[in-house]
Design an enzyme around this catalytic site. Structure first.
Site, PDB file in Angstrom:
ATOM      1  N   THR A  13       0.827  -1.217   0.000  1.00 57.58           N
ATOM      2  CA  THR A  13       0.000   0.000   0.000  1.00 57.58           C
ATOM      3  C   THR A  13       0.862   1.268   0.000  1.00 57.58           C
ATOM      4  OG1 THR A  13      -1.643  -1.216   1.252  1.00 57.58           O
ATOM      5  CG2 THR A  13      -1.877   1.164   1.227  1.00 57.58           C
ATOM      6  N   GLU A 129       9.651  10.015   9.527  1.00 54.37           N
ATOM      7  CA  GLU A 129       8.464  10.848   9.787  1.00 54.37           C
ATOM      8  C   GLU A 129       7.174  10.046   9.648  1.00 54.37           C
ATOM      9  OE1 GLU A 129       8.166  14.466  10.559  1.00 54.37           O
ATOM     10  OE2 GLU A 129       6.317  13.428  11.101  1.00 54.37           O
ATOM     11  N   VAL A 132       5.141   7.869  12.575  1.00 52.76           N
ATOM     12  CA  VAL A 132       4.225   8.391  13.613  1.00 52.76           C
ATOM     13  C   VAL A 132       3.252   9.380  12.983  1.00 52.76           C
ATOM     14  CG1 VAL A 132       4.057   9.608  15.825  1.00 52.76           C
ATOM     15  CG2 VAL A 132       6.049   8.151  15.363  1.00 52.76           C
ATOM     16  N   ILE A 136       0.796  13.337   8.985  1.00 52.70           N
ATOM     17  CA  ILE A 136       1.009  14.575   9.768  1.00 52.70           C
ATOM     18  C   ILE A 136       2.505  14.757  10.012  1.00 52.70           C
ATOM     19  CG2 ILE A 136       0.354  15.846  11.841  1.00 52.70           C
ATOM     20  CD1 ILE A 136      -1.606  13.630  12.524  1.00 52.70           C
ATOM     21  N   GLY A 187      -6.565  -0.286   3.804  1.00 54.64           N
ATOM     22  CA  GLY A 187      -5.099  -0.232   3.918  1.00 54.64           C
ATOM     23  C   GLY A 187      -4.620   0.461   5.174  1.00 54.64           C
ATOM     24  N   GLU A 190      -2.535  -2.905  10.405  1.00 56.52           N
ATOM     25  CA  GLU A 190      -1.268  -3.626  10.344  1.00 56.52           C
ATOM     26  C   GLU A 190      -1.504  -5.032   9.791  1.00 56.52           C
ATOM     27  OE1 GLU A 190       1.833  -2.136  11.380  1.00 56.52           O
ATOM     28  OE2 GLU A 190       0.369  -0.567  11.088  1.00 56.52           O
ATOM     29  N   LYS A 205       4.544   4.045  18.556  1.00 53.81           N
ATOM     30  CA  LYS A 205       4.618   5.461  18.168  1.00 53.81           C
ATOM     31  C   LYS A 205       4.844   6.353  19.391  1.00 53.81           C
ATOM     32  CE  LYS A 205       1.654   4.512  14.184  1.00 53.81           C
ATOM     33  NZ  LYS A 205       0.270   4.336  13.735  1.00 53.81           N
ATOM     34  N   GLY A 307      -2.995   5.003   5.639  1.00 46.30           N
ATOM     35  CA  GLY A 307      -3.448   4.955   4.245  1.00 46.30           C
ATOM     36  C   GLY A 307      -2.343   5.323   3.272  1.00 46.30           C
TER      37      GLY A 307
END
Ligand code: HSE
Length: 441
Positions: A13, A129, A132, A136, A187, A190, A205, A307
């Site tokens: 994905t 990045e 987590v 964002i 998607g 886990e 995270k 996603g």
């Protein structure tokens, strides 16, 4: 124009999303960087599937060595997920002088402390990045944007799957298993969805966020972790009646002695947050990270937490950061965990028994005179004060659900009281304990 050559490990994905951005946004990326980022190789077990992309210019293989040791790859993107073989592939890539970008929070939480020095000693960068908060840019915000602050707390809705499930359970009265299936199809989930619903993904995270916030080492194994699998539609309704919404929250706070941080509190659990709070409005697969600092005060970052497209966006932003300073300028990047490596401390984790918060308790009790008096007298013995209480209608078995909200107490004290309460003949064993947090934005 200088060129950065990228090799992808994993065309699932997120890998497909990264390939899509590198192909479709190539011109925009070059204009932003003044350099070209080119996808040269990709590895996956399934090379036949149609991904809706023209990969004819990309060398495809099912052998990771065709990327991690390849002479024509400058930067390896690891999107396999899980601990192994991801760890070995990343270590090999770093040892071969390749920069690494990964979305793998399990890898960073468990093996980051081994991989960061390996990257530094090989003069390359490691970016994570996308590990987590999905799309964002919350790690960048914490590491760089909030760098002037002593961080006072971090709160996060960090798992898109759980947030999606809790949202649909509340709004549509949907069945837990059906919603989980939908999250998998989109998607979000886990490979092993227990990582999502049992809070392990959130704990991965949170452990990264906590270490970055407080300058400590990553201590994933010590995060107090509970998932959402015991939450029922009735709990969601009871919480709403009391003015709260249930979110799976990761919470990290520093504990100081004589002005110096000595312990880090880290916990992941379903949490009652005030229904009017901003964090309570964060729904579906959206994530939110609240960082509070001594100068900036409260900040909140919200966006898609899972996603293909949002997560790939964060991966490519890392690729671009590294491409901007490559090949020789990686020392100009902020250190991966936001503190100079030599300044990061081995801080202890606050023992679970010392965690202080307010609680939501759901007890199944026999509908008999004096039962509530016995329960509240035990709570009084432990100096636990009640904020609210409600009793639900009687089941066929004569058991009734009693919901209580307590004022602040320690986990140790609460657990001691609960073990006495379940010893009462009229109280069933399965007490649901949720925690409440009012200090969210
Ligand atoms: N399974 C994760 C989630 C994916 O649902 O948030 C993003 O890390």
């Amino acid at each position: 124009m200088t060129e950065i050559r990228v090799g992808l490990l994993g065309l699932g994905t997120i890998g497909t999303g990264v390939a899509r951005i590198l192909i479709e946004q190539q011109e925009l990326i070059s204009r932003r960087l003044g350099k070209t980022v080119r996808l040269v190789a990709a590895v996956d077990r399934d090379l036949d599937r149609d991904r809706g992309l023209d990969l004819s210019a990309v060398r495809l293989s099912d052998d990771a060595n065709d990327v991690v040791t390849a002479d024509d790859v400058d930067l390896v993107v690891e999107l396999i997920g899980g601990y192994e073989p991801a760890r070995s592939f990343v270590a090999t890539a770093l040892e071969h002088g390749k920069h690494v970008v990964t979305a793998n929070k399990a890898l960073v939480a468990k093996h980051g402390e081994e991989l960061f020095p390996l990257a530094a000693s090989n003069g390359v960068a490691i970016g994570f990045e996308a590990a987590v908060g999905g799309g964002i840019p919350c790690l960048k915000a914490l590491r760089e944007g909030c760098a002037a602050n002593a961080v006072q707390s971090v709160y996060g809705i960090l798992n898109g799957t759980c947030n999606f499930i809790l949202t649909k359970m509340e709004l549509e009265g949907a069945d837990y298993a059906d919603v989980l299936k939908e999250a998998q199809q989109l998607g979000y989930a886990e490979a092993d969805p227990t990582f999502d619903v049992e809070g392990i993904d959130t704990a991965h995270k949170l452990s990264i966020l906590a270490a970055m916030a407080f300058g400590s080492k990553i201590n994933f194994d010590e995060v107090f972790t509970e998932g959402i699998s015991k939450i029922t539609a009735a709990d969601i309704e009871s919480a709403a009646e009391l003015g709260y919404r249930i979110k799976l929250l990761g919470i990290a706070k520093p504990h100081a002695e004589n002005g110096e941080v000595t312990q880090v509190e880290m916990r992941v659990h379903p949490t009652l947050v005030p229904v009017a709070s901003q964090i309570a409005q964060v729904s579906d697969s959206y994530n939110a990270v609240q960082v509070s600092g001594d100068f900036v005060e409260h900040t909140l970052y919200v966006g898609r937490g899972a996603g293909e497209r949002p997560t790939a966006s964060a991966v490519v932003a890392d690729i671009m950061d590294i491409a901007r300073v490559a090949p020789d300028g990686v020392n100009h990047l902020a250190p991966p965990m936001g503190f100079a490596e030599a300044e990061r401390r081995e801080l202890k984790t606050l023992p679970v028994a010392d965690i202080e918060c307010e609680y939501y308790l759901r007890l199944m009790v026999q509908d008999e005179p004096g039962v509530i008096a016995s329960v509240t007298s035990i709570l009084a013995d432990h100096r636990i004060s009640l904020e609210a209480m409600s009793q639900k209608e009687r089941h066929a078995s004569h058991a009734v659900a009693v919901v209580m909200l307590t004022h602040e107490t320690t986990e140790g004290n609460l657990q001691a009281a609960i073990s006495r309460i379940v010893g009462l003949n009229a109280v069933e064993d399965d007490v649901l304990i949720l925690r409440k947090e009012s200090a969210v934005l």
